[in-house]
Design a protein around this motif. Structure first.
Motif, PDB file in Angstrom:
ATOM      1  N   VAL A 125       8.938   3.683   2.948  1.00 26.03           N
ATOM      2  CA  VAL A 125       8.141   4.736   2.573  1.00 26.03           C
ATOM      3  C   VAL A 125       7.965   4.768   1.197  1.00 26.03           C
ATOM      4  O   VAL A 125       9.046   4.660   0.566  1.00 26.03           O
ATOM      5  CB  VAL A 125       8.442   6.103   3.240  1.00 26.03           C
ATOM      6  CG1 VAL A 125       9.531   6.810   2.446  1.00 26.03           C
ATOM      7  CG2 VAL A 125       7.200   7.087   3.348  1.00 26.03           C
ATOM      8  N   SER A 126       6.872   5.300   0.595  1.00 25.70           N
ATOM      9  CA  SER A 126       6.586   5.142  -0.763  1.00 25.70           C
ATOM     10  C   SER A 126       7.318   6.748  -1.335  1.00 25.70           C
ATOM     11  O   SER A 126       7.712   6.789  -2.427  1.00 25.70           O
ATOM     12  CB  SER A 126       5.072   5.177  -1.151  1.00 25.70           C
ATOM     13  OG  SER A 126       4.611   3.846  -0.517  1.00 25.70           O
ATOM     14  N   ASP A 127       6.830   7.670  -0.403  1.00 26.27           N
ATOM     15  CA  ASP A 127       7.034   8.988  -0.876  1.00 26.27           C
ATOM     16  C   ASP A 127       7.138  10.031   0.277  1.00 26.27           C
ATOM     17  O   ASP A 127       6.681   9.593   1.419  1.00 26.27           O
ATOM     18  CB  ASP A 127       6.267   9.558  -1.981  1.00 26.27           C
ATOM     19  CG  ASP A 127       6.923  10.639  -3.004  1.00 26.27           C
ATOM     20  OD1 ASP A 127       7.820  11.182  -2.571  1.00 26.27           O
ATOM     21  OD2 ASP A 127       6.314  10.449  -4.162  1.00 26.27           O
ATOM     22  N   TYR A 128       7.392  11.136   0.065  1.00 26.97           N
ATOM     23  CA  TYR A 128       7.533  12.011   1.008  1.00 26.97           C
ATOM     24  C   TYR A 128       7.120  13.499   0.777  1.00 26.97           C
ATOM     25  O   TYR A 128       7.164  14.051  -0.352  1.00 26.97           O
ATOM     26  CB  TYR A 128       9.054  12.265   1.261  1.00 26.97           C
ATOM     27  CG  TYR A 128       9.530  12.563   2.734  1.00 26.97           C
ATOM     28  CD1 TYR A 128       9.958  13.704   2.972  1.00 26.97           C
ATOM     29  CD2 TYR A 128       9.978  11.585   3.484  1.00 26.97           C
ATOM     30  CE1 TYR A 128      10.289  13.831   4.461  1.00 26.97           C
ATOM     31  CE2 TYR A 128      10.617  11.577   4.768  1.00 26.97           C
ATOM     32  CZ  TYR A 128      10.638  12.891   5.152  1.00 26.97           C
ATOM     33  OH  TYR A 128      11.192  12.885   6.549  1.00 26.97           O
ATOM     34  N   ILE A 129       6.189  14.015   1.679  1.00 26.53           N
ATOM     35  CA  ILE A 129       5.785  15.526   1.444  1.00 26.53           C
ATOM     36  C   ILE A 129       6.159  16.530   2.411  1.00 26.53           C
ATOM     37  O   ILE A 129       5.890  16.146   3.748  1.00 26.53           O
ATOM     38  CB  ILE A 129       4.216  15.783   1.144  1.00 26.53           C
ATOM     39  CG1 ILE A 129       3.797  14.954   0.175  1.00 26.53           C
ATOM     40  CG2 ILE A 129       3.760  17.192   1.173  1.00 26.53           C
ATOM     41  CD1 ILE A 129       2.176  14.834  -0.381  1.00 26.53           C
ATOM     42  N   GLY A 130       6.936  17.506   2.370  1.00 27.55           N
ATOM     43  CA  GLY A 130       7.438  18.248   3.421  1.00 27.55           C
ATOM     44  C   GLY A 130       6.399  19.335   3.853  1.00 27.55           C
ATOM     45  O   GLY A 130       5.823  20.077   2.770  1.00 27.55           O
ATOM     46  N   LYS A 131       6.110  19.413   5.129  1.00 25.26           N
ATOM     47  CA  LYS A 131       5.166  20.696   5.431  1.00 25.26           C
ATOM     48  C   LYS A 131       6.132  22.061   5.545  1.00 25.26           C
ATOM     49  O   LYS A 131       7.224  21.759   5.856  1.00 25.26           O
ATOM     50  CB  LYS A 131       4.796  20.365   7.045  1.00 25.26           C
ATOM     51  CG  LYS A 131       3.631  19.374   6.797  1.00 25.26           C
ATOM     52  CD  LYS A 131       3.402  19.114   8.329  1.00 25.26           C
ATOM     53  CE  LYS A 131       2.443  17.917   8.297  1.00 25.26           C
ATOM     54  NZ  LYS A 131       2.070  17.738   9.891  1.00 25.26           N
ATOM     55  N   THR A 158       0.788  -1.312  -0.023  1.00 27.24           N
ATOM     56  CA  THR A 158       0.025  -0.017   0.068  1.00 27.24           C
ATOM     57  C   THR A 158       0.710   1.085   0.002  1.00 27.24           C
ATOM     58  O   THR A 158       1.777   1.397   0.943  1.00 27.24           O
ATOM     59  CB  THR A 158      -0.796  -0.042   1.275  1.00 27.24           C
ATOM     60  OG1 THR A 158      -1.698  -1.095   1.236  1.00 27.24           O
ATOM     61  CG2 THR A 158      -1.810   1.145   1.247  1.00 27.24           C
ATOM     62  N   PRO A 159       0.612   1.985  -1.010  1.00 24.13           N
ATOM     63  CA  PRO A 159       1.408   3.434  -0.909  1.00 24.13           C
ATOM     64  C   PRO A 159       1.373   4.231  -0.044  1.00 24.13           C
ATOM     65  O   PRO A 159       0.138   4.280   0.913  1.00 24.13           O
ATOM     66  CB  PRO A 159       0.755   4.213  -2.093  1.00 24.13           C
ATOM     67  CG  PRO A 159      -0.094   3.210  -2.907  1.00 24.13           C
ATOM     68  CD  PRO A 159      -0.187   2.119  -2.047  1.00 24.13           C
ATOM     69  N   PHE A 160       2.418   4.619   1.009  1.00 25.05           N
ATOM     70  CA  PHE A 160       2.347   5.297   2.211  1.00 25.05           C
ATOM     71  C   PHE A 160       3.375   6.434   1.919  1.00 25.05           C
ATOM     72  O   PHE A 160       4.628   6.579   1.565  1.00 25.05           O
ATOM     73  CB  PHE A 160       3.172   4.459   3.225  1.00 25.05           C
ATOM     74  CG  PHE A 160       2.772   4.718   4.678  1.00 25.05           C
ATOM     75  CD1 PHE A 160       2.199   3.929   5.626  1.00 25.05           C
ATOM     76  CD2 PHE A 160       3.672   5.905   5.273  1.00 25.05           C
ATOM     77  CE1 PHE A 160       1.999   4.393   6.945  1.00 25.05           C
ATOM     78  CE2 PHE A 160       3.554   6.303   6.324  1.00 25.05           C
ATOM     79  CZ  PHE A 160       2.695   5.493   7.200  1.00 25.05           C
ATOM     80  N   ILE A 161       2.574   7.527   2.174  1.00 22.12           N
ATOM     81  CA  ILE A 161       3.410   8.898   1.805  1.00 22.12           C
ATOM     82  C   ILE A 161       3.468   9.661   3.109  1.00 22.12           C
ATOM     83  O   ILE A 161       2.460   9.814   4.020  1.00 22.12           O
ATOM     84  CB  ILE A 161       2.680   9.909   0.956  1.00 22.12           C
ATOM     85  CG1 ILE A 161       2.309   9.173  -0.320  1.00 22.12           C
ATOM     86  CG2 ILE A 161       3.364  11.099   0.758  1.00 22.12           C
ATOM     87  CD1 ILE A 161       1.733  10.191  -1.540  1.00 22.12           C
ATOM     88  N   MET A 162       4.457   9.992   3.579  1.00 28.26           N
ATOM     89  CA  MET A 162       4.883  10.606   4.780  1.00 28.26           C
ATOM     90  C   MET A 162       4.698  11.805   4.557  1.00 28.26           C
ATOM     91  O   MET A 162       5.370  12.740   3.756  1.00 28.26           O
ATOM     92  CB  MET A 162       6.436  10.399   5.354  1.00 28.26           C
ATOM     93  CG  MET A 162       6.540  10.683   6.812  1.00 28.26           C
ATOM     94  SD  MET A 162       5.835   9.458   7.840  1.00 28.26           S
ATOM     95  CE  MET A 162       6.854   8.004   7.979  1.00 28.26           C
ATOM     96  N   VAL A 163       3.948  12.778   5.363  1.00 28.46           N
ATOM     97  CA  VAL A 163       3.726  14.265   5.458  1.00 28.46           C
ATOM     98  C   VAL A 163       4.296  14.700   6.759  1.00 28.46           C
ATOM     99  O   VAL A 163       3.730  14.775   7.745  1.00 28.46           O
ATOM    100  CB  VAL A 163       2.286  14.454   5.325  1.00 28.46           C
ATOM    101  CG1 VAL A 163       1.989  15.952   5.148  1.00 28.46           C
ATOM    102  CG2 VAL A 163       1.420  13.757   3.939  1.00 28.46           C
TER     103      VAL A 163
END
Length: 163
Positions: free
Chosen positions: A102-108, A80-85
């Motif tokens: 982790v599948s991807d990363y989004i920075g706050k 399951t795709p898991f994106i860390m925010v």
């Protein structure tokens, strides 16, 4: 037709609301579940499958990294795709998340555009983007952008200029 479901996990209500709005604006028809921390997300994931997880790193009870590690140990959630925010964008944390699967990363802080791009990429890799496009109302333009929604709302979808 199966709905595409996304789980948004963050202890900050305003971040969950921001993510939900961004998803709904760009992916009408998406089903959104939410959890206030990793522990609640774990309980929800035990009851129902989701197609994508968007998760904060720092939360009470169970962190995003702990949830990610747990997900990768579950047969049903391994892929399951898991994106860390997260605001934890330093190299050490990114490496730690990548090692955990982790599948991807989004920075706050993030823009709606960044969120949508990462979600599209993750769902596309998982083969779920077509299902999401199919569940969207037919008001989408060929470019994937939406018709001017406020104009469409005012004109009932008929955007001709009255002279």
């Amino acid at each position: 037709m199966s709905k595409v479901s996304v789980l948004v996990v963050d202890d900050a209500t305003f971040i969950r609301d921001l993510v939900k709005k961004g998803l709904r604006d760009h992916f009408p028809g998406v089903q959104i579940e939410e959890a206030v921390n990793g522990r609640k997300a774990q309980q929800l994931l035990g009851r129902q499958p989701v197609d994508l997880i968007l998760c904060d790193w720092e939360m009470p009870e169970m962190s995003g990294l702990e949830l990610l590690t747990w997900c990768r140990e579950q047969d049903s959630l391994k892929t399951t795709p898991f994106i860390m925010v997260t605001s934890r964008g330093d190299k050490e944390n990114v490496v730690q998340a990548i090692q955990a699967g982790v599948s991807d990363y989004i920075g706050k802080p993030f823009s709606n555009e960044q969120l949508v791009t990462k979600v599209k990429k993750a769902l596309s890799r998982a083969g779920k983007l077509q299902a999401l496009a199919a569940s969207a109302p037919p008001k989408m333009l060929s470019s994937g952008a939406f018709a001017n929604d406020s104009l469409a709302a005012l004109t009932g979808g008929k955007a001709e200029v009255v002279k």
